[in-house]
Design a protein around this motif. Structure first.
Motif, mmCIF file in Angstrom:
data_model
loop_
_atom_site.group_PDB
_atom_site.id
_atom_site.type_symbol
_atom_site.label_atom_id
_atom_site.label_comp_id
_atom_site.label_asym_id
_atom_site.label_seq_id
_atom_site.Cartn_x
_atom_site.Cartn_y
_atom_site.Cartn_z
ATOM 1 N N ALA A 61 -27.757 18.192 36.433
ATOM 2 C CA ALA A 61 -28.537 19.387 36.749
ATOM 3 C C ALA A 61 -27.681 20.231 37.683
ATOM 4 O O ALA A 61 -27.201 19.739 38.714
ATOM 5 N N VAL A 62 -27.477 21.504 37.326
ATOM 6 C CA VAL A 62 -26.569 22.377 38.063
ATOM 7 C C VAL A 62 -27.271 23.697 38.361
ATOM 8 O O VAL A 62 -27.853 24.309 37.459
ATOM 9 N N VAL A 114 -25.799 22.543 26.906
ATOM 10 C CA VAL A 114 -26.222 23.109 28.185
ATOM 11 C C VAL A 114 -27.437 23.969 27.888
ATOM 12 O O VAL A 114 -27.460 24.711 26.898
ATOM 13 N N THR A 115 -28.474 23.845 28.735
ATOM 14 C CA THR A 115 -29.708 24.609 28.558
ATOM 15 C C THR A 115 -30.167 25.127 29.904
ATOM 16 O O THR A 115 -30.169 24.386 30.886
ATOM 17 N N ASP A 116 -30.546 26.404 29.949
ATOM 18 C CA ASP A 116 -31.171 26.960 31.141
ATOM 19 C C ASP A 116 -32.615 26.462 31.136
ATOM 20 O O ASP A 116 -33.386 26.771 30.231
ATOM 21 N N MET A 140 -29.258 22.397 32.692
ATOM 22 C CA MET A 140 -29.225 20.969 32.381
ATOM 23 C C MET A 140 -28.111 20.769 31.366
ATOM 24 O O MET A 140 -28.116 21.373 30.296
ATOM 25 N N VAL A 141 -27.147 19.922 31.725
ATOM 26 C CA VAL A 141 -26.032 19.596 30.844
ATOM 27 C C VAL A 141 -26.239 18.168 30.357
ATOM 28 O O VAL A 141 -26.472 17.266 31.159
ATOM 29 N N SER A 142 -26.167 17.980 29.053
ATOM 30 C CA SER A 142 -26.351 16.661 28.455
ATOM 31 C C SER A 142 -25.177 16.378 27.524
ATOM 32 O O SER A 142 -24.872 17.186 26.641
ATOM 33 N N TYR A 177 -31.476 30.530 26.462
ATOM 34 C CA TYR A 177 -30.084 30.532 26.893
ATOM 35 C C TYR A 177 -29.581 29.097 26.868
ATOM 36 O O TYR A 177 -29.946 28.283 27.699
ATOM 37 N N ARG A 178 -28.738 28.828 25.869
ATOM 38 C CA ARG A 178 -28.269 27.459 25.644
ATOM 39 C C ARG A 178 -26.991 27.501 24.827
ATOM 40 O O ARG A 178 -26.672 28.530 24.217
#
Length: 179
Positions: free
Chosen positions: A128-129, A158-160, A81-83, A166-167
């Motif tokens: 969302a990737v 970015v967060t897994d 998730m990229v914000s 993992y961020r």
């Protein structure tokens, strides 16, 4: 409720084992520097022609391309998730118009094709990737400087989603929109 500078003493005076959960919250006195675990995220701005631009001082009405680059350091698959929160002086240009927010017309970009969902909200860009491997990927959107003033420029993250340890985050900054 306890003040942050006051010491807190917790003591078990009985024989039974006790589990204690301590929750704290607040605002950091210093911004968190760029960093992360498992990923690196960078945010850069470009003109619509692909020339690098600084968001430090822009004129009201200027349009820029915000480019987010994520570099994974582990080869495993991730649901990311990229914000990217917007500073108050920016707004996302209309993503429904080709001449507005559609970055497909900007052929100088090398965008990820593994994007599952994007949202162009009033206060942020979200994506969302699904990504595997260690190759970096890019996301982009168009912003417009709208309101003159000096604004806080929040960090992009970015967060897994399934492994939140993992961020990564970018630096925070300041943005000036001039009339």
């Amino acid at each position: 409720e306890q003040e942050a500078n006051s010491p807190v003493a917790i003591q078990n005076t009985g024989d039974a084992s006790t589990v204690v959960t301590l929750t704290t919250f607040g605002v950091a006195s210093q911004p968190e520097p760029q960093g992360g675990n498992g990923y690196r995220i960078d945010r850069e701005y470009y003109t619509l022609d692909g020339e690098r631009s600084s968001p430090d001082q822009v004129s009201s009405g200027d349009r820029l391309v915000a480019v987010i680059t994520v570099q994974p350091f582990n080869s495993g698959d991730g649901r990311l998730m990229v914000s990217d929160p917007l500073p108050a002086g920016f707004e996302i240009d209309n993503p429904n118009l080709l001449q507005g927010g559609d970055v497909r017309a900007l052929d100088w970009l090398k965008l990820s094709n593994r994007v599952q969902n994007t949202e162009f909200r009033q206060d942020r860009f979200l994506a969302a990737v699904d990504h595997g491997g260690t190759d970096p990927f890019q996301l982009a959107y168009i912003v417009r400087a709208v309101t003159p003033g000096t604004y806080h420029h929040p960090a992009a993250t970015v967060t897994d989603m399934y492994r939140p340890e993992y961020r990564a985050n970018t630096d925070q900054g300041e943005l000036i929109v001039i009339p």
